[in-house]
Scaffold this active site. Structure first.
Site, PDB file in Angstrom:
ATOM      1  N   HIS A 130       0.874  -1.181   0.000  1.00 45.16           N
ATOM      2  CA  HIS A 130       0.000   0.000   0.000  1.00 45.16           C
ATOM      3  C   HIS A 130       0.915   1.236   0.000  1.00 45.16           C
ATOM      4  O   HIS A 130       2.027   1.171   0.526  1.00 45.16           O
ATOM      5  CB  HIS A 130      -0.824  -0.055   1.291  1.00 45.16           C
ATOM      6  CG  HIS A 130      -1.906   0.960   1.420  1.00 45.16           C
ATOM      7  ND1 HIS A 130      -1.680   2.248   1.822  1.00 45.16           N
ATOM      8  CD2 HIS A 130      -3.241   0.864   1.212  1.00 45.16           C
ATOM      9  CE1 HIS A 130      -2.835   2.901   1.875  1.00 45.16           C
ATOM     10  NE2 HIS A 130      -3.793   2.085   1.508  1.00 45.16           N
ATOM     11  N   ASP A 207       2.904  -4.751   8.114  1.00 42.44           N
ATOM     12  CA  ASP A 207       1.691  -3.950   7.975  1.00 42.44           C
ATOM     13  C   ASP A 207       0.510  -4.920   8.066  1.00 42.44           C
ATOM     14  O   ASP A 207       0.252  -5.695   7.150  1.00 42.44           O
ATOM     15  CB  ASP A 207       1.751  -3.238   6.615  1.00 42.44           C
ATOM     16  CG  ASP A 207       0.412  -2.654   6.193  1.00 42.44           C
ATOM     17  OD1 ASP A 207      -0.589  -2.856   6.897  1.00 42.44           O
ATOM     18  OD2 ASP A 207       0.373  -2.009   5.127  1.00 42.44           O
ATOM     19  N   GLN A 210      -4.685  -5.526   6.854  1.00 42.55           N
ATOM     20  CA  GLN A 210      -5.689  -6.436   6.293  1.00 42.55           C
ATOM     21  C   GLN A 210      -5.791  -7.762   7.040  1.00 42.55           C
ATOM     22  O   GLN A 210      -6.412  -8.704   6.540  1.00 42.55           O
ATOM     23  CB  GLN A 210      -5.376  -6.702   4.806  1.00 42.55           C
ATOM     24  CG  GLN A 210      -5.535  -5.469   3.941  1.00 42.55           C
ATOM     25  CD  GLN A 210      -6.943  -4.877   3.980  1.00 42.55           C
ATOM     26  OE1 GLN A 210      -7.917  -5.580   4.205  1.00 42.55           O
ATOM     27  NE2 GLN A 210      -7.047  -3.581   3.774  1.00 42.55           N
ATOM     28  N   LYS A 233     -10.433  -1.093  10.601  1.00 43.99           N
ATOM     29  CA  LYS A 233     -10.542  -2.270   9.723  1.00 43.99           C
ATOM     30  C   LYS A 233     -10.816  -3.525  10.553  1.00 43.99           C
ATOM     31  O   LYS A 233     -10.777  -4.640  10.052  1.00 43.99           O
ATOM     32  CB  LYS A 233      -9.261  -2.445   8.908  1.00 43.99           C
ATOM     33  CG  LYS A 233      -9.033  -1.323   7.894  1.00 43.99           C
ATOM     34  CD  LYS A 233      -7.808  -1.582   7.073  1.00 43.99           C
ATOM     35  CE  LYS A 233      -7.298  -0.358   6.344  1.00 43.99           C
ATOM     36  NZ  LYS A 233      -8.065  -0.002   5.159  1.00 43.99           N
ATOM     37  N   CYS A 371      -4.791   2.348  -3.682  1.00 47.27           N
ATOM     38  CA  CYS A 371      -3.554   2.871  -3.074  1.00 47.27           C
ATOM     39  C   CYS A 371      -2.378   1.924  -3.278  1.00 47.27           C
ATOM     40  O   CYS A 371      -1.513   1.799  -2.385  1.00 47.27           O
ATOM     41  CB  CYS A 371      -3.732   3.195  -1.585  1.00 47.27           C
ATOM     42  SG  CYS A 371      -4.901   4.479  -1.277  1.00 47.27           S
TER      43      CYS A 371
HETATM   44  C1  LIG Z   1      -2.439  -2.965   3.399  1.00 44.30           C
HETATM   45  C2  LIG Z   1      -2.752  -1.603   3.926  1.00 44.30           C
HETATM   46  N1  LIG Z   1      -1.801  -0.889   4.516  1.00 44.30           N
HETATM   47  C3  LIG Z   1      -2.031   0.334   5.020  1.00 44.30           C
HETATM   48  C4  LIG Z   1      -3.283   0.892   4.957  1.00 44.30           C
HETATM   49  C5  LIG Z   1      -3.509   2.231   5.572  1.00 44.30           C
HETATM   50  O1  LIG Z   1      -4.342   2.084   6.672  1.00 44.30           O
HETATM   51  P1  LIG Z   1      -4.970   3.363   7.418  1.00 44.30           P
HETATM   52  O2  LIG Z   1      -5.638   4.183   6.342  1.00 44.30           O
HETATM   53  O3  LIG Z   1      -5.936   2.791   8.381  1.00 44.30           O
HETATM   54  O4  LIG Z   1      -3.858   4.085   8.064  1.00 44.30           O
HETATM   55  C6  LIG Z   1      -4.313   0.201   4.326  1.00 44.30           C
HETATM   56  C7  LIG Z   1      -5.641   0.806   4.160  1.00 44.30           C
HETATM   57  O5  LIG Z   1      -6.392   0.452   3.283  1.00 44.30           O
HETATM   58  C8  LIG Z   1      -4.046  -1.089   3.814  1.00 44.30           C
HETATM   59  O6  LIG Z   1      -5.010  -1.808   3.242  1.00 44.30           O
END
Ligand SMILES: Cc1ncc(COP(=O)(O)O)c(C=O)c1O
Length: 415
Positions: A130, A207, A210, A233, A371
């Site tokens: 992401h 990270d 998900q 999430k 993203c």
């Molecule tokens: C794999 C992954 N990393 C990072 C993020 C960023 O998360 P947040 O917007 O909650 O900070 C997301 C959000 O969709 C994501 O799916």
């Protein structure tokens, strides 16, 4: 563990009763919410917790000695204890509250990067990341004259492990990968990634955006150095998240932001810093959201990660079979191990058009690059339509999606 009736049966109808937002019509049709990778809906207990906080004990935390401040502080710190259990951290001070995964990664990139990454070093991320797990590392590498390396993927959307192992060297200081891809659903072999990285002396950030609501996380078993989660999430509120970091690393890292709460003593000339985890929690946090996050984690723990994963795999399998069988549709991302994310493209139709037509039928999906623009470039597509599942989704909802897609494709291909 004693489960409530809702939980013990994992009965979709009963689980759905817990989520008020699901019971509405959108554009005249019952809502079919399949955008869970973007954010999950919130159960009643999370909503009630927010209400209880603001109606009953809203106060700033840690600094006050009055009753409300003590009550709010206690509730806030209770979430830290629950979070420790949730990811099985060894120490409660290893749980730092942040706004979400984005802030958690920026914190590590800025603080760890500032102190431990130097000219000539290397940082490795994967092609599946992401933007939140790309841009902060680009900044660190630019600032420190370090090199950012990208682990390639195969056409199923899986990390090329052999190439990753070859990329590791004594220059590798940090490896940052997601536990599961938000665009393709791929579950990465993070245990192996962590093991190989450690043999080369690199620290690993995972990270977990998900995975928090979908897979069991045991940071001690994984032996990861950092793990990042977003409450929103995981059936929790927006504005709250967790950075887990190993104590010995967090202790050596400088603060990320300056302000109240993160200090021990301040003069006009200098400041000394508070203990962990407060050193990283400058300013007034999202107190109500952190407090309610506890209820979200409890909800997941009561359902049980195993049963959640089992249910979501059923939904994924059902949806992949049905959507994948539609004419002109290609499923994007066929990793052997996936969370409940189904990305697909319809030949010669922009994903945005499909998304809009589905919305007209009350179906919420996400469209676009999610993203992950570099991943889309690797796959040579401009984006996908993404249906992502949570524990409250049903096969009947997938049937609604499939029927709508059939009509839309028929209409577009005839005209
Ligand atoms: C794999 C992954 N990393 C990072 C993020 C960023 O998360 P947040 O917007 O909650 O900070 C997301 C959000 O969709 C994501 O799916």
């Amino acid at each position: 563990m004693n489960y409530s009736p809702v939980i013990s049966s994992l009965n979709s109808e009963l689980v759905r009763e817990e989520f008020p937002v699901l019971h509405q019509k959108i554009n005249g049709h019952p809502l079919v919410y399949l955008d869970n990778a973007a954010t999950t809906q919130k159960p009643k207990r999370v909503i009630q917790s927010l209400l209880d906080y603001y109606a009953g004990y809203n106060a700033n935390i840690h600094r006050g000695i009055h009753t409300l401040a003590e009550k709010a502080t206690h509730a806030f710190e209770q979430t830290r204890e629950t979070a420790r259990d949730f990811i099985h951290a060894e120490h409660v001070e290893e749980i730092v509250f942040v706004r979400g995964v984005t802030e958690a990664i920026n914190l590590v990139a800025s603080s760890y990067g500032q102190s431990f990454i130097a000219e000539g070093d290397e940082v490795i991320i994967s092609c599946l990341e992401h933007h939140s797990n790309i841009v902060p590392w680009q900044w660190v590498c630019e600032k420190k004259k370090a090199t950012l390396k990208i682990i390639p993927i195969n056409d199923r959307g899986e990390i090329e492990m052999n190439q990753f192992i070859r990329m590791l060297s004594p220059r590798t200081k940090l490896v940052a990968v997601n536990h599961a891809s938000n665009s393709l659903g791929t579950v990465n072999p993070i245990k192996e990634i962590i093991l190989h990285s450690h043999t080369r002396g690199a620290v690993v950030l995972i990270d977990g955006a998900q995975t928090g609501a979908h897979l069991q996380i045991d940071v001690q078993e994984l032996d990861c150095d950092f793990y990042c989660l977003s409450a929103h999430k995981m059936y929790g509120p927006t504005g709250a998240g967790i950075l887990y970091g190993k104590k010995h690393l967090l202790e050596r890292m400088p603060p990320y932001q300056g302000g109240g709460e993160m200090i021990r003593e301040v003069t006009f000339h200098q400041a000394s810093y508070n203990d962990l985890p407060y050193k990283f929690e400058a300013g007034t946090p999202s107190i109500a959201d952190v407090v309610a996050f506890k209820c979200a984690m409890e909800f997941i723990m009561e359902l049980g990660h195993e049963r959640i994963a089992e249910r979501e795999q059923e939904l994924l399998k059902y949806a992949t079979g049905k959507v994948g069988a539609l004419p002109y549709v290609t499923v994007v991302g066929n990793a052997k191990e996936k969370v409940g994310v189904l990305s697909f493209v319809v030949e010669d139709v922009h994903p945005f058009d499909i998304g809009q037509m589905l919305d007209a039928r009350g179906i919420a999906v996400r469209t676009g690059h999610h993203c992950t623009q570099p991943l889309m470039e690797r796959l040579e597509i401009n984006g996908t339509v993404r249906a992502s599942f949570a524990v409250y989704n049903t096969e009947a909802e997938i049937d609604v999606l499939v029927e709508a897609l059939e009509r839309i494709i028929n209409f577009l291909k005839r005209s």
